[in-house]
Write an enzyme that holds these catalytic residues in place. Sequence first.
Site, PDB file in Angstrom:
ATOM      1  N   GLU A 251      51.477  40.772  47.149  1.00  0.00           N
ATOM      2  CA  GLU A 251      50.481  41.205  46.428  1.00  0.00           C
ATOM      3  C   GLU A 251      51.063  42.382  45.392  1.00  0.00           C
ATOM      4  O   GLU A 251      51.575  43.391  45.668  1.00  0.00           O
ATOM      5  CB  GLU A 251      49.569  41.713  47.329  1.00  0.00           C
ATOM      6  CG  GLU A 251      47.967  41.955  46.801  1.00  0.00           C
ATOM      7  CD  GLU A 251      47.927  43.262  45.986  1.00  0.00           C
ATOM      8  OE1 GLU A 251      48.097  43.238  44.832  1.00  0.00           O
ATOM      9  OE2 GLU A 251      47.395  44.133  46.766  1.00  0.00           O
ATOM     10  N   CYS A 285      46.319  48.082  41.555  1.00  0.00           N
ATOM     11  CA  CYS A 285      46.931  46.996  40.517  1.00  0.00           C
ATOM     12  C   CYS A 285      45.896  46.158  39.973  1.00  0.00           C
ATOM     13  O   CYS A 285      46.090  45.211  39.031  1.00  0.00           O
ATOM     14  CB  CYS A 285      47.697  46.269  41.587  1.00  0.00           C
ATOM     15  SG  CYS A 285      46.789  45.698  42.866  1.00  0.00           S
TER      16      CYS A 285
HETATM   17  C1  SIN Z   1      45.918  47.595  44.836  1.00  0.00           C
HETATM   18  O1  SIN Z   1      45.886  48.348  44.111  1.00  0.00           O
HETATM   19  O2  SIN Z   1      47.058  47.185  45.237  1.00  0.00           O
HETATM   20  C2  SIN Z   1      44.679  47.020  45.444  1.00  0.00           C
HETATM   21  C3  SIN Z   1      43.580  47.386  45.093  1.00  0.00           C
HETATM   22  C4  SIN Z   1      42.256  46.842  45.682  1.00  0.00           C
HETATM   23  O3  SIN Z   1      42.296  46.436  46.748  1.00  0.00           O
HETATM   24  O4  SIN Z   1      41.141  46.830  45.290  1.00  0.00           O
END
Ligand code: SIN
Length: 476
Positions: A251, A285
């Site tokens: 991810e 992200c």
């Molecule tokens: C992330 O920033 O990696 C995940 C954010 C989320 O789960 O909403």
Amino acid sequence: MIVSNKLPADIPTGEGTLFDVIDPATEEVIARVHDTDEPEWTAALDRAAEIQPEWAGLAPRKRAEVLRDVYEEITRRTEDFARTMTLEMGKPLAEARGEVAYGSDYFRWFAEEAVRLPGRFSQAPAGNGDILVTRTPVGPVLAITPWNFPLAMAARKIAPALAAGCPVLVKPAAETPLTMLLTGAVIADVLEKHGASRDLVQILPTTKSSELSTTLMANPKLRKITFTGSTGVGKILVRQSADNLLRTSMELGGNAPFVVNDDADLDLVLTCAMQAKMRNGGEACVAANRFLVHEAVADEFTRRLAESMSGIVTGHGLEEGTTLGPMITAKQRDNIAKLVDGAREAGAKVLTGGEVPEGKGFFYPATVLSNVPADAEILREEIFGPVATVTTFSTLEEGIALANDTEFGLASYAFSENVHTCRRMAAELKAGMVGINRGVISDAAAPFGGIKQSGFGREGGVEGIEEYLDVRYVAL
Ligand code: SIN
């Protein structure tokens, strides 16, 4: 007024060689944590491999009950978890409470999925037998988790792994190990209460992150690695995973577009823009990086966005009224400042924010940039901070093309009141997740993940558990 700044007394910080954990709002040391090393990593993996068969052999309902109790226990201790997160990561307490609800929900969701592991049975077309397809746990898992959501990003790896029958080693970010150490202690107590091994989830904080992953990935007892973090590190891990042919979920980074059509409901758009940009201070992200706005509504959108962003209150996350905490480190804050300065030098207009404040703490203000040149680095890179860039377009084709003009493909957001336009954007925006008239898309019940340079694999939803299961075909 600062709410109590005491860490929960039962965080197992350990002894021996220690490293500092810093409050990013004050730059003060708030705890010292045992820095794990080899041979602890290998011993942890040996132990995981040893106890896996018993856990995998347990009735799914029993595994589900453990997960449900972990959910209940984390929820019961919401204030402890939230305060710990705010102190080590900086996010405002209200957001930290939100993360406790979000993160613990993965335990509830996968408690519900543990009893629904998929399978199928059919007659062989030739009529000479039957085809039985079942699932088996993949084996010991290494989860490497980031600092931005210290609970939720690990919860959505630990919960499906346990539900599937796999033990997990967790390497939390060195900036934020405390939340995960507390999570590990809570999970161990619940496991013990249910008569299972406390070691099914082992937390391995370390400052030697790459040595840990290299050591464990070279060991054939490890069967899966799951990582949330930068695309650069993700690629290294995928390369390293090849020797042992590990299952991998990655991810990785994002560069989310937020497309506003001329027929969008601007009140809704503004609410969603603030959510998509400012959730977690932009350190997510899935945060909207690029606001792409139809020229007919761009002036009004930009003015109202700048007004809302200038109302953001920066401060210590435990201070009442704070809506934006510090960035995680000086390095992270300086990266953001560099991107903004680069855009400004290239001709972008700073409507609010844009200056690093004086004093202690890694703060960066909520910032809005308009007139950003198409080739500015800030439009290519993941900002990971509270900075919104606004660019205009004149046709839907152009808006979609701009949105897709990125090597990343994690999240996209799109706004229109026309159902045909919504359907078209949902189909043509190239991302693993598309929010239509929505500013928050994350949900334990939905598959989270990206395409292109944003990685592969899904977390959450009914899809999330598949990452921890192998398919087994039995010919009968
Ligand atoms: C992330 O920033 O990696 C995940 C954010 C989320 O789960 O909403």
